[in-house]
Enzyme design. Structure first.
Site, PDB file in Angstrom:
ATOM      1  N   LYS A   1      61.879   4.776 -45.244  1.00 61.46           N
ATOM      2  CA  LYS A   1      62.127   4.557 -46.537  1.00 61.46           C
ATOM      3  C   LYS A   1      62.537   6.007 -47.226  1.00 61.46           C
ATOM      4  CE  LYS A   1      59.277   0.776 -47.665  1.00 61.46           C
ATOM      5  NZ  LYS A   1      58.702   0.356 -46.263  1.00 61.46           N
TER       6      LYS A   1
HETATM    7  C1  LIG Z   1      59.136  -1.281 -45.579  1.00 60.08           C
HETATM    8  C2  LIG Z   1      59.034  -1.207 -44.154  1.00 60.08           C
HETATM    9  C3  LIG Z   1      59.395  -2.362 -43.509  1.00 60.08           C
HETATM   10  C4  LIG Z   1      60.052  -3.228 -44.444  1.00 60.08           C
HETATM   11  O1  LIG Z   1      61.406  -3.172 -44.726  1.00 60.08           O
HETATM   12  P1  LIG Z   1      62.013  -4.144 -46.103  1.00 60.08           P
HETATM   13  O2  LIG Z   1      63.285  -3.424 -46.771  1.00 60.08           O
HETATM   14  O3  LIG Z   1      60.796  -4.089 -47.001  1.00 60.08           O
HETATM   15  O4  LIG Z   1      62.334  -5.314 -45.245  1.00 60.08           O
HETATM   16  C5  LIG Z   1      59.404  -2.380 -42.284  1.00 60.08           C
HETATM   17  N1  LIG Z   1      58.792  -1.243 -41.267  1.00 60.08           N
HETATM   18  C6  LIG Z   1      58.442  -0.101 -42.025  1.00 60.08           C
HETATM   19  C7  LIG Z   1      57.669   0.876 -41.431  1.00 60.08           C
HETATM   20  C8  LIG Z   1      58.365  -0.133 -43.373  1.00 60.08           C
HETATM   21  O5  LIG Z   1      57.883   0.790 -44.266  1.00 60.08           O
END
Ligand SMILES: *Cc1c(COP(=O)(O)O)cnc(C)c1O
Length: 461
Positions: A110
């Site tokens: 993220k």
């Molecule tokens: C947010 C997240 C996901 C999922 O990603 P999306 O874009 O919501 O599908 C998977 N793994 C981790 C570690 C995350 O923080």
């Protein structure tokens, strides 16, 4: 480039306005009116670019209302803090490629989007002489990445609610150890749902929202998806530097943001084979792809908590394309969901879905076993989210294709689970060790909406 809503209710707007709008004002999600196609010689001419240079080429095609030199400096600034020169390095382990997206400050993918979004917000707010107060609820990852994306930024304050004692230790410290004046952590004695319900109530009070210039940072912002498109290109170049095999991507999925970015890259002409959508026990999207069954169930807690989601917010963006950009059909689908708890698609639509996507749901036992097997075969540590994607890739994707598995978090971020799988303590990187000695600031509160509102009013600049 102009942006429209999946619900058809807004006049086309420019990129900067789309970033500031977040959720479309008609309740839909914003999408570009078209995707710029980059193929052949032009695509090849991007092969030698560094990550920030490539990010500029991709992003500038969508953000054409920002002067090139400004956009370059926003992008350079966003990725300078990553702890690897490639930003998102690709490594080969055990017959699969691992795309390491966890080299940002909070050790999850993220950061790739939220570092950029924080800089973008600051830039647009300064230009417009506006301020923004971001309010959000988090189960851990989004909150910490968002806080680090906007800490110390002019014109922005951020208030993040998390469930007290219910995030991983590292997640909590990554939030509460940020003591910049514009960052406010609220630990709620309650669950993530309590946090989210209060945030929804606050946004539902439109007068309050206007008066205090409130905004959100969840994965519905187009700029977040856009920033993630870049690493599909980057990974594709690194793989095709060494092989001619077809390239498939396996994506551990929650809100459908990360995998939708892969779909956008494909729409831009990047020669991607299949996008493998990997879920944990919260498998509504797997049921949809494999059995045409999009019906709501309850959320179950798993060892990959960032994927414990039933309604994937970005899925609406994909449905808009699946329904041939017919906003009326999107509205019908969501009316059906509201009334009957499901969305139905025709056999022709499902055939289109299966041209681009395949899917597998991986349970907790298989996830823990994959962490163990992968470690004993290679010595490489997978976090539980990444392990879901790796297991799905090993099960579903042909071994003579290039199988790129997105590594969405560093194993140290979910060390409790990795240690449960392996039976020994995993080494923590320096940035995690340092967290333990830092001063922290956090307001602990009951799940009481009036108290939270009082706190906001008292701390909004
Ligand atoms: C947010 C997240 C996901 C999922 O990603 P999306 O874009 O919501 O599908 C998977 N793994 C981790 C570690 C995350 O923080």
């Amino acid at each position: 480039m102009r942006y429209i809503s999946t619900r058809g209710g807004i006049n086309p707007i420019a990129f900067k306005d789309a970033v500031m709008m977040g959720l479309a004002s008609d309740g839909g999600l914003l999408l570009p009116q078209s995707y710029p196609v980059v193929t052949g010689e032009q695509l090849e001419s991007w092969r030698k670019l560094t990550y920030p240079e490539l990010a500029f080429e991709v992003i500038s095609r969508y953000a054409d209302d920002i002067p090139a030199s400004d956009l370059k400096s926003l992008i350079n600034h966003s990725y300078a803090g990553f702890n690897h020169p490639d930003v998102t390095p690709l490594v080969r382990q055990n017959g699969v490629y691992i795309l390491e997206l966890f080299h940002g400050v909070t050790l999850a993918f993220k950061d790739v989007a939220l570092q950029f979004l924080g800089n973008l917000f600051e830039y647009i707010l300064a230009e417009r002489k506006q301020t923004l107060n971001i309010i959000g609820a988090t189960s851990g990852d989004t909150g910490s990445a968002a806080i680090h994306g906007v800490r110390g930024k002019k014109g922005i304050s951020i208030f993040i609610l998390h469930p007290h004692g219910k995030t991983s230790k590292v997640q909590a410290l990554q939030m509460t150890s940020v003591t910049d004046a514009n960052v406010h952590n609220i630990a709620v004695r309650g669950t993530f749902d309590d946090c989210q319900d209060m945030v929804k109530e606050i946004f539902g009070d439109l007068e309050f929202k206007e008066k205090y210039s409130l905004g959100a940072v969840n994965s519905i912002n187009w700029a977040r998806v856009l920033a993630q498109v870049v690493y599909y290109f980057y990974a594709w170049f690194r793989v095709t530097d060494e092989t001619d095999a077809p390239v498939n991507f396996s994506v551990p999925t929650g809100n459908f943001g990360d995998i939708f970015a892969g779909y956008v890259a494909k729409r831009m002409g990047l020669p991607i084979g299949k996008l493998l959508l990997a879920t944990n026990e919260n498998n509504i999207l797997t049921r949809f792809i494999n059995a045409s069954d999009y019906s709501l169930g309850g959320v179950v807690a798993t060892v990959s908590p960032s994927m414990d989601i039933q309604i994937a917010s970005n899925f609406e963006r994909y449905l808009f394309h699946l329904f041939a950009e017919d906003a009326g059909r999107v509205k019908e689908a969501f009316a059906e969901l509201k009334e009957y708890g499901r969305i139905s698609c025709s056999p022709e639509e499902m055939a289109l879905v299966r041209e681009d996507f395949c899917s597998a749901s991986i349970n907790q036992d298989a996830t823990l076993q994959t962490i163990r097997d992968f470690y004993s075969d290679t010595g490489y540590l997978l976090d539980p989210h990444t392990a879901v994607g790796v297991k799905a890739a090993l099960d579903l994707l042909p071994s003579d294709s290039a199988r790129v598995c997105l590594a969405t978090a560093h194993p140290a971020k979910f060390s409790e689970t990795v240690e449960q799988a392996l039976g020994f303590k995993v080494p923590a990187p320096e940035s995690v060790k340092e967290l333990y000695g830092k001063p922290t600031r956090c307001e602990i509160m009951d799940a009481d909406l009036s108290k939270v509102r009082e706190f906001l009013v008292a701390h909004i600049g």
